[in-house]
Design an enzyme around this catalytic site. Structure first.
Site, PDB file in Angstrom:
ATOM      1  N   ARG A  86       4.971 -22.462   0.522  1.00 51.86           N
ATOM      2  CA  ARG A  86       3.589 -21.103   0.513  1.00 51.86           C
ATOM      3  C   ARG A  86       4.391 -21.197  -1.664  1.00 51.86           C
ATOM      4  O   ARG A  86       3.578 -20.441  -2.206  1.00 51.86           O
ATOM      5  CB  ARG A  86       4.744 -20.418   0.275  1.00 51.86           C
ATOM      6  CG  ARG A  86       5.015 -19.809   1.649  1.00 51.86           C
ATOM      7  CD  ARG A  86       4.018 -19.101   2.357  1.00 51.86           C
ATOM      8  NE  ARG A  86       3.976 -19.185   3.594  1.00 51.86           N
ATOM      9  CZ  ARG A  86       4.478 -17.760   4.631  1.00 51.86           C
ATOM     10  NH1 ARG A  86       4.348 -16.160   3.830  1.00 51.86           N
ATOM     11  NH2 ARG A  86       4.921 -17.592   5.534  1.00 51.86           N
TER      12      ARG A  86
ATOM     13  N   ARG B 109       0.939 -15.404  -2.813  1.00 49.72           N
ATOM     14  CA  ARG B 109       1.095 -13.483  -3.857  1.00 49.72           C
ATOM     15  C   ARG B 109       2.020 -13.642  -5.398  1.00 49.72           C
ATOM     16  O   ARG B 109       1.937 -12.762  -5.999  1.00 49.72           O
ATOM     17  CB  ARG B 109       1.238 -12.399  -2.948  1.00 49.72           C
ATOM     18  CG  ARG B 109       0.378 -12.091  -2.070  1.00 49.72           C
ATOM     19  CD  ARG B 109       1.210 -11.925  -0.711  1.00 49.72           C
ATOM     20  NE  ARG B 109       2.053 -12.126   0.426  1.00 49.72           N
ATOM     21  CZ  ARG B 109       2.465 -11.503   1.198  1.00 49.72           C
ATOM     22  NH1 ARG B 109       2.612 -10.351   1.332  1.00 49.72           N
ATOM     23  NH2 ARG B 109       3.597 -12.644   1.415  1.00 49.72           N
TER      24      ARG B 109
HETATM   25  O1  1CP Z   1       7.173 -19.696   5.627  1.00 49.03           O
HETATM   26  C1  1CP Z   1       7.139 -19.824   6.646  1.00 49.03           C
HETATM   27  O2  1CP Z   1       7.753 -19.646   7.876  1.00 49.03           O
HETATM   28  C2  1CP Z   1       6.241 -21.363   7.292  1.00 49.03           C
HETATM   29  C3  1CP Z   1       5.799 -21.332   8.130  1.00 49.03           C
HETATM   30  C4  1CP Z   1       4.576 -20.961   8.360  1.00 49.03           C
HETATM   31  C5  1CP Z   1       4.812 -19.132   9.027  1.00 49.03           C
HETATM   32  C6  1CP Z   1       6.076 -18.901  10.036  1.00 49.03           C
HETATM   33  C7  1CP Z   1       3.229 -20.177   7.712  1.00 49.03           C
HETATM   34  C8  1CP Z   1       2.593 -21.139   6.875  1.00 49.03           C
HETATM   35  N1  1CP Z   1       2.867 -19.390   8.051  1.00 49.03           N
HETATM   36  C9  1CP Z   1       3.983 -18.739   8.724  1.00 49.03           C
HETATM   37  C10 1CP Z   1       3.344 -17.255   9.433  1.00 49.03           C
HETATM   38  C11 1CP Z   1       2.842 -16.234   8.591  1.00 49.03           C
HETATM   39  N2  1CP Z   1       1.259 -16.461   7.754  1.00 49.03           N
HETATM   40  C12 1CP Z   1       3.410 -14.366   8.086  1.00 49.03           C
HETATM   41  C13 1CP Z   1       5.611 -14.560   8.561  1.00 49.03           C
HETATM   42  C14 1CP Z   1       5.049 -13.525   8.924  1.00 49.03           C
HETATM   43  C15 1CP Z   1       5.875 -13.150   9.780  1.00 49.03           C
HETATM   44  O3  1CP Z   1       7.215 -13.652  10.271  1.00 49.03           O
HETATM   45  O4  1CP Z   1       7.072 -12.076   9.964  1.00 49.03           O
HETATM   46  C16 1CP Z   1       2.856 -14.349   7.442  1.00 49.03           C
HETATM   47  C17 1CP Z   1       3.653 -13.411   5.783  1.00 49.03           C
HETATM   48  C18 1CP Z   1       1.491 -15.059   6.540  1.00 49.03           C
HETATM   49  C19 1CP Z   1       0.451 -14.454   5.796  1.00 49.03           C
HETATM   50  C20 1CP Z   1       0.311 -15.454   4.988  1.00 49.03           C
HETATM   51  N3  1CP Z   1       0.176 -17.311   4.811  1.00 49.03           N
HETATM   52  C21 1CP Z   1       0.101 -15.293   3.607  1.00 49.03           C
HETATM   53  C22 1CP Z   1      -0.189 -14.291   2.746  1.00 49.03           C
HETATM   54  C23 1CP Z   1      -1.067 -13.712   2.914  1.00 49.03           C
HETATM   55  C24 1CP Z   1      -1.542 -12.417   1.836  1.00 49.03           C
HETATM   56  O5  1CP Z   1      -2.133 -12.769   0.857  1.00 49.03           O
HETATM   57  O6  1CP Z   1      -1.837 -10.890   1.909  1.00 49.03           O
HETATM   58  C25 1CP Z   1       0.109 -16.568   2.187  1.00 49.03           C
HETATM   59  C26 1CP Z   1       0.165 -16.581   1.267  1.00 49.03           C
HETATM   60  C27 1CP Z   1       0.278 -17.513   3.917  1.00 49.03           C
HETATM   61  C28 1CP Z   1      -0.454 -18.472   3.818  1.00 49.03           C
HETATM   62  C29 1CP Z   1       0.532 -20.141   3.728  1.00 49.03           C
HETATM   63  N4  1CP Z   1       1.424 -19.975   4.936  1.00 49.03           N
HETATM   64  C30 1CP Z   1       1.594 -21.504   5.625  1.00 49.03           C
HETATM   65  C31 1CP Z   1       1.391 -22.004   5.305  1.00 49.03           C
HETATM   66  C32 1CP Z   1       1.703 -23.269   4.446  1.00 49.03           C
HETATM   67  C33 1CP Z   1       0.581 -22.035   3.890  1.00 49.03           C
HETATM   68  C34 1CP Z   1       0.378 -22.098   2.747  1.00 49.03           C
HETATM   69  C35 1CP Z   1       0.561 -22.794   1.993  1.00 49.03           C
HETATM   70  C36 1CP Z   1       1.905 -23.046   0.632  1.00 49.03           C
HETATM   71  O7  1CP Z   1       1.254 -22.509  -0.421  1.00 49.03           O
HETATM   72  O8  1CP Z   1       2.557 -23.590   1.584  1.00 49.03           O
END
Ligand code: 1CP
Length: 343
Positions: free
Chosen positions: A26, A30
């Site tokens: 991540r 944010r």
């Molecule tokens: O963090 C992990 O567990 C990795 C696997 C994973 C999961 C469980 C990713 C990869 N996405 C998710 C689901 C998800 N997506 C969640 C967790 C929700 C929960 O369990 O309650 C959330 C909050 C998101 C949304 C999300 N994805 C955001 C925030 C969005 C916002 O701007 O409000 C962001 C920045 C991401 C990007 C993301 N998700 C995952 C990866 C590998 C990445 C991007 C690459 C990186 O920088 O690692």
């Protein structure tokens, strides 16, 4: 400069680097003001994921600011259910929302993703690849079938994945069908990311740690093994990082069965166990506690030194034990990179 000289790819080939390469799960997100600015302008999170210019720009932000050794494609694991026709949305501050899946929906699920939906992801990979500094590797990723299924069944993130666990006990055949579909679609998705230019891929099994051993083998180990085999059938030398978060001593079973180049550790991993069961079989990636990165100060320095002392004598990629938290001060990330690179 050839690919072989990228430090992360060297580690994934089993070659320890004097200064361990580093990236953070991540790392685009944010906690970065420049991410928040792009996100505000774009409006929706999925628009960021599916607009190649925006996804590429966000992917590159942490590389420009910190000089990480790898860029991870900006996207989300939930683009796969979206490409299977499930409604997915991301409410700011609330996390993802999906239409929950019931047993009748599983029978009706397509066995292939809507290819047109995922095309912009591959285009983003191509754009990033052209703009990356030569030493920086590009990582693709997807969610492991179990973790993606937990969101599809519950319709949201849950503290203990109870909806999917219960569903898998009550309806094992339907659940197995869902997992098989996710194996096929996710394997193809990784292959296409690699063909577009990703140099390694990480399979995120964020919720691997909630399953008893028998279920862990059935729903995490066997599916991720099949994915690795599928990907290597198309791309024999594909570099794969597995991240079965929280699986504790079951990591030994995972490594017995899943042919990964590296395994991501969460912060609770026991170094003695890792030495005994991981060394010589896969490179290690991890495992700084995201909360100590948030806290900073001397506690952070001590924790960085511990991670290096525990793992850096073998092939090692410095990372967090899970994703960076949105409240993390940017200065703490700088402090961490400096300390690793002076080590
Ligand atoms: O963090 C992990 O567990 C990795 C696997 C994973 C999961 C469980 C990713 C990869 N996405 C998710 C689901 C998800 N997506 C969640 C967790 C929700 C929960 O369990 O309650 C959330 C909050 C998101 C949304 C999300 N994805 C955001 C925030 C969005 C916002 O701007 O409000 C962001 C920045 C991401 C990007 C993301 N998700 C995952 C990866 C590998 C990445 C991007 C690459 C990186 O920088 O690692």
């Amino acid at each position: 400069m050839s690919e072989a000289t990228k430090p992360i790819l060297e580690v994934l080939s089993g070659n320890r680097q004097k200064v361990p390469p580093v990236w953070f799960m991540r790392q685009a997100g944010r906690y970065l003001p420049e991410y928040r600015a792009v996100r505000e302008r774009a409006g929706s999170f999925l628009k960021l994921c599916f607009t190649p210019d925006l996804a590429a720009e966000i992917t590159l932000q942490p590389i420009r600011r910190f000089g990480f050794d790898a860029a991870i494609l900006f996207s989300d694991i939930l683009v796969v259910p979206h490409a299977l026709g499930r409604r997915v949305s991301f409410e700011t501050g609330e996390g993802p929302r999906l239409e929950p899946l019931d047993i009748s929906d599983i029978g009706a699920l397509p066995t292939e993703a809507d290819a047109a939906i995922l095309v912009p992801v591959y285009e983003a990979v191509r754009l990033v690849k052209r703009k990356l500094p030569p030493r920086v590797a590009l990582l693709g990723f997807c969610g492991a079938p179990w973790t993606v299924a937990t969101y599809m069944i519950a319709g949201r993130g849950t503290p203990d994945q109870a909806p999917a666990r219960t569903f898998a006990y009550r309806e094992p055949e339907a659940f197995a069908r869902l997992i098989e579909i996710l194996i096929g679609v996710s394997s193809h998705y990784l292959v296409e990311q690699i063909r577009a230019g990703a140099e390694a891929v990480q399979i995120f099994d964020t919720w691997a740690g909630v399953l008893p051993p028998r279920e862990f083998e059935r729903w995490c180990v066997a599916p991720v093994r099949k994915m690795a085999v599928n990907v290597r059938r198309e791309i024999p030398d594909a570099k794969i990082i597995g991240f079965p978060r929280g699986c504790g001593a079951s990591l030994a079973t995972y490594l017995d069965q899943v042919p990964v180049n590296a395994v991501g550790l969460d912060w609770a991993a026991d170094p003695a166990f890792v030495h005994e069961h991981v060394r010589g079989r896969a490179a290690v990636q991890g495992n700084l506690d995201p909360l100590v990165l948030l806290a900073g100060g001397e506690a952070l320095d001590r924790a960085i030194d511990d991670v290096l002392a525990n793992y850096a004598e073998g092939p090692f990629i410095f990372n967090l034990g899970h994703g960076i938290l949105p409240e993390t001060p940017v200065m703490h990330v700088e402090q961490t990179l400096q300390r690793i690179r002076l080590s």
